[in-house]
Design a protein around this motif. Structure first.
Motif, PDB file in Angstrom:
ATOM      1  N   GLU A   1       0.644  -1.184   0.138  1.00 36.25           N
ATOM      2  CA  GLU A   1       0.109   0.377   0.210  1.00 36.25           C
ATOM      3  C   GLU A   1       1.168   1.325  -0.628  1.00 36.25           C
ATOM      4  O   GLU A   1       1.757   1.082   0.390  1.00 36.25           O
ATOM      5  CB  GLU A   1      -0.990  -0.601   1.462  1.00 36.25           C
ATOM      6  CG  GLU A   1      -1.806  -0.942   1.569  1.00 36.25           C
ATOM      7  CD  GLU A   1      -3.434  -1.288   1.807  1.00 36.25           C
ATOM      8  OE1 GLU A   1      -2.578  -0.200   3.109  1.00 36.25           O
ATOM      9  OE2 GLU A   1      -3.960  -1.613   2.495  1.00 36.25           O
ATOM     10  N   PRO A   2       0.443   2.116  -1.005  1.00 33.64           N
ATOM     11  CA  PRO A   2       1.059   3.673  -0.622  1.00 33.64           C
ATOM     12  C   PRO A   2       1.124   3.810   1.147  1.00 33.64           C
ATOM     13  O   PRO A   2       0.137   3.660   1.734  1.00 33.64           O
ATOM     14  CB  PRO A   2       0.548   4.273  -1.282  1.00 33.64           C
ATOM     15  CG  PRO A   2       0.067   3.849  -2.025  1.00 33.64           C
ATOM     16  CD  PRO A   2      -0.778   1.913  -2.318  1.00 33.64           C
ATOM     17  N   HIS A   3       2.401   5.285   0.967  1.00 29.39           N
ATOM     18  CA  HIS A   3       1.678   5.330   2.742  1.00 29.39           C
ATOM     19  C   HIS A   3       0.776   6.423   2.638  1.00 29.39           C
ATOM     20  O   HIS A   3       0.451   6.477   1.805  1.00 29.39           O
ATOM     21  CB  HIS A   3       3.388   6.809   2.644  1.00 29.39           C
ATOM     22  CG  HIS A   3       4.674   5.760   2.472  1.00 29.39           C
ATOM     23  ND1 HIS A   3       5.364   5.712   3.575  1.00 29.39           N
ATOM     24  CD2 HIS A   3       5.212   5.853   1.950  1.00 29.39           C
ATOM     25  CE1 HIS A   3       6.288   4.857   3.268  1.00 29.39           C
ATOM     26  NE2 HIS A   3       6.216   5.188   2.158  1.00 29.39           N
ATOM     27  N   PRO A   4       0.318   6.437   4.100  1.00 24.94           N
ATOM     28  CA  PRO A   4      -0.908   6.742   4.488  1.00 24.94           C
ATOM     29  C   PRO A   4      -0.936   7.948   4.235  1.00 24.94           C
ATOM     30  O   PRO A   4       0.148   8.755   3.998  1.00 24.94           O
ATOM     31  CB  PRO A   4      -0.983   6.297   6.340  1.00 24.94           C
ATOM     32  CG  PRO A   4       0.383   5.946   6.598  1.00 24.94           C
ATOM     33  CD  PRO A   4       0.793   5.128   4.912  1.00 24.94           C
ATOM     34  N   ASP A   5      -2.150   8.417   3.032  1.00 23.98           N
ATOM     35  CA  ASP A   5      -1.992   9.944   3.064  1.00 23.98           C
ATOM     36  C   ASP A   5      -1.958  10.403   1.357  1.00 23.98           C
ATOM     37  O   ASP A   5      -1.271  11.440   1.358  1.00 23.98           O
ATOM     38  CB  ASP A   5      -2.637  11.027   4.044  1.00 23.98           C
ATOM     39  CG  ASP A   5      -2.905  10.889   5.127  1.00 23.98           C
ATOM     40  OD1 ASP A   5      -4.259  10.064   4.900  1.00 23.98           O
ATOM     41  OD2 ASP A   5      -2.457  10.770   6.865  1.00 23.98           O
ATOM     42  N   GLU A   6      -0.096   9.651   1.522  1.00 26.10           N
ATOM     43  CA  GLU A   6      -0.235   9.772   0.061  1.00 26.10           C
ATOM     44  C   GLU A   6      -0.941   9.715  -1.180  1.00 26.10           C
ATOM     45  O   GLU A   6      -1.606   9.654  -1.395  1.00 26.10           O
ATOM     46  CB  GLU A   6       0.999   8.755  -0.859  1.00 26.10           C
ATOM     47  CG  GLU A   6       1.748   8.898  -1.209  1.00 26.10           C
ATOM     48  CD  GLU A   6       3.086   7.866  -1.552  1.00 26.10           C
ATOM     49  OE1 GLU A   6       3.796   7.724  -2.996  1.00 26.10           O
ATOM     50  OE2 GLU A   6       2.927   6.577  -0.725  1.00 26.10           O
TER      51      GLU A   6
END
Length: 473
Positions: A212-217
């Protein structure tokens, strides 16, 4: 263009008359042959005539050779059914002039494209012209198959890039790109199905990627919406009960199926003759992970965050595959990638300290430069209009660039090869990676992107790399 020498535009090139006359020959036959004759003639005829005229009137546009090669290839292919419409003699003439136009497209490309500093000069020949024309034909097909983004798409991308740039800078990822890549969890029990194709037994390894991409990315939710991409796949060819060295092979753009991947990476040689085990992961957005009708769709649409997430997930998935391999053996593991796979092999060498060797074949090194070189002019104008420059895009892609991270394996275990006349991945891309890698052993061959296997020096380099790194005794 970085690293290119300016070459004078050649007015009225003699080779222009070959596709021009070939196009006229096709269109001359069309009117008297009914609907079937017209359908066979109009596409190759128009492409050849148009490209021949363009060589004369608009020299310097690199797309001309692409359409000339595509029209010529269609002409050669259409000449066989045309025999049943226009007769054997006329059909053979059409095939002959189309083949000549194919060579002329390669000659024009060689004449028109500037040399690169630090790369040997191409030695002009009809053989090299044919190889270059094959590149130009494939490049025309690739570019035409990419669904063009809209102005709204570009505006959204610009907003995402601005937001991501602020986030990446705040996290320190632009200064130290390696920190962008998180260590993935172990791969303990993937699903494995036995398969057989063309007399070859192989295994289909698949597992939930978990990336998963970084949170809030920026772009995170869109990336997670690509459901088919959430499952990672790899093809495995291994010896039963034997502890053998492994070679991780990374495919190129629009590949990712066992039929193509196993043909390109030659298990008959690496597995059967040299005795190695092989694992061939499928890159994000390719093969069974595709989000469109075509393998690789979405990778090079100038959707910058998707491109970054694709590469970050590729590293995540390949490191999990390496974990699975290393749980079974202490034998050495090397990586060998081609084209887009060469980029991934180079980037993996910056994240995994235990690779025995890294072989980057005709590797892309700078995504941004590739996009701005091959992108349609209309798309590039829109990018400029919305404020998304090549420099801004390159700054953000630092986090996935093998030119920004340092390889972890010794210089003597790094190997490269590149085509001097490569039109898909120009030689300056290979040169820049070679320089960043401290100029290890490299083979420059007199050929194009798709013809590397026809050059003995390339095959010798790969053999030497495997022996010197201990993958082959």
């Amino acid at each position: 263009m970085k690293g290119e020498t300016v070459r004078d535009v050649h007015r009225w090139p003699a080779e222009a008359w070959v596709p021009l006359l070939a196009g006229l020959a096709w269109l001359w036959e069309a009117p008297g042959q009914g609907l079937i004759g017209l359908l066979l003639a109009v596409v190759p005829g128009c492409l050849l005539l148009g490209s021949g005229v363009s060589m004369l009137l608009m020299p310097g546009d690199r797309r001309i050779a692409q359409f000339a090669a595509a029209g010529a290839a269609l002409g050669v292919g259409f000449a066989l059914p045309a025999v049943f419409v226009v007769g054997v003699g006329a059909g053979l003439v059409l095939a002959g002039v189309s083949a000549a136009a194919f060579l002329a497209a390669g000659v024009h490309s060689l004449r028109d494209q500037p040399p690169h500093d630090g790369v040997p000069e191409p030695i002009a020949s009809l053989r090299l012209a044919a190889q270059v024309a094959a590149d130009e034909m494939l490049l025309a097909e690739m570019v035409m198959a990419i669904r063009p983004p809209t102005r709204d798409d570009h505006a959204r991308v610009e907003r995402e890039v601005s937001s991501a740039r602020d986030r990446f800078a705040a996290e320190g990822w632009l200064e130290k790109p390696e920190r962008y890549h998180r260590a993935p969890p172990p791969l303990v029990e993937p699903r494995i199905d036995r398969r057989r194709m063309r007399g070859l037994d192989y295994e289909h390894l698949h597992f939930d990627s978990g990336y998963e991409p970084h949170p809030d990315e920026p772009g995170r939710e869109r990336w997670l919406s690509y459901r088919a991409n959430r499952t990672a796949h790899a093809w495995v060819v291994r010896h039963v009960g034997a502890d053998r060295p492994w070679l991780l092979c990374v495919h190129g753009y629009v590949m990712g199926t066992p039929l193509v991947d196993l043909a390109v990476f030659r298990p008959g040689y690496f597995h059967e003759k040299l005795g190695m085990n092989m694992i061939l992961p499928t890159l994000p957005l390719h093969g069974r992970r595709s989000i469109g009708r075509r393998s690789g769709e979405g990778f090079f649409r100038a959707d910058v965050l998707d491109m970054i997430h694709a590469e970050a997930q590729a590293m995540w998935d390949m490191r999990r595959c390496l974990d699975w391999v290393r749980r079974q053996t202490s034998a050495p593991v090397g990586v060998y990638g081609l084209s887009l796979g060469g980029y991934n092999a180079a980037l993996l060498a910056c994240l995994d300290p235990d690779l025995a060797c890294a072989i980057a074949g005709v590797p892309v090194a700078d995504f941004t430069r590739i996009l701005f070189r091959h992108g349609p002019p209309r798309n590039l104008r829109i990018l400029h209009d919305v404020g998304l420059s090549e420099e801004r895009m390159r700054e953000l892609t630092r986090v996935i660039s093998p030119l920004e991270l340092d390889p972890k394996l010794p210089r003597e275990r790094r190997y490269l090869f590149g085509g001097i006349a490569d039109r898909i991945v120009p030689a300056d891309q290979v040169r820049d990676l070679w320089r960043h890698w401290e100029e290890p052993r490299i083979v420059w061959y007199q050929g194009s992107h798709v013809t590397f296997r026809a050059h003995r020096a390339v095959n010798r380099l790969i053999d030497d790399a495997l022996h010197e790194s201990g993958l082959v005794a």
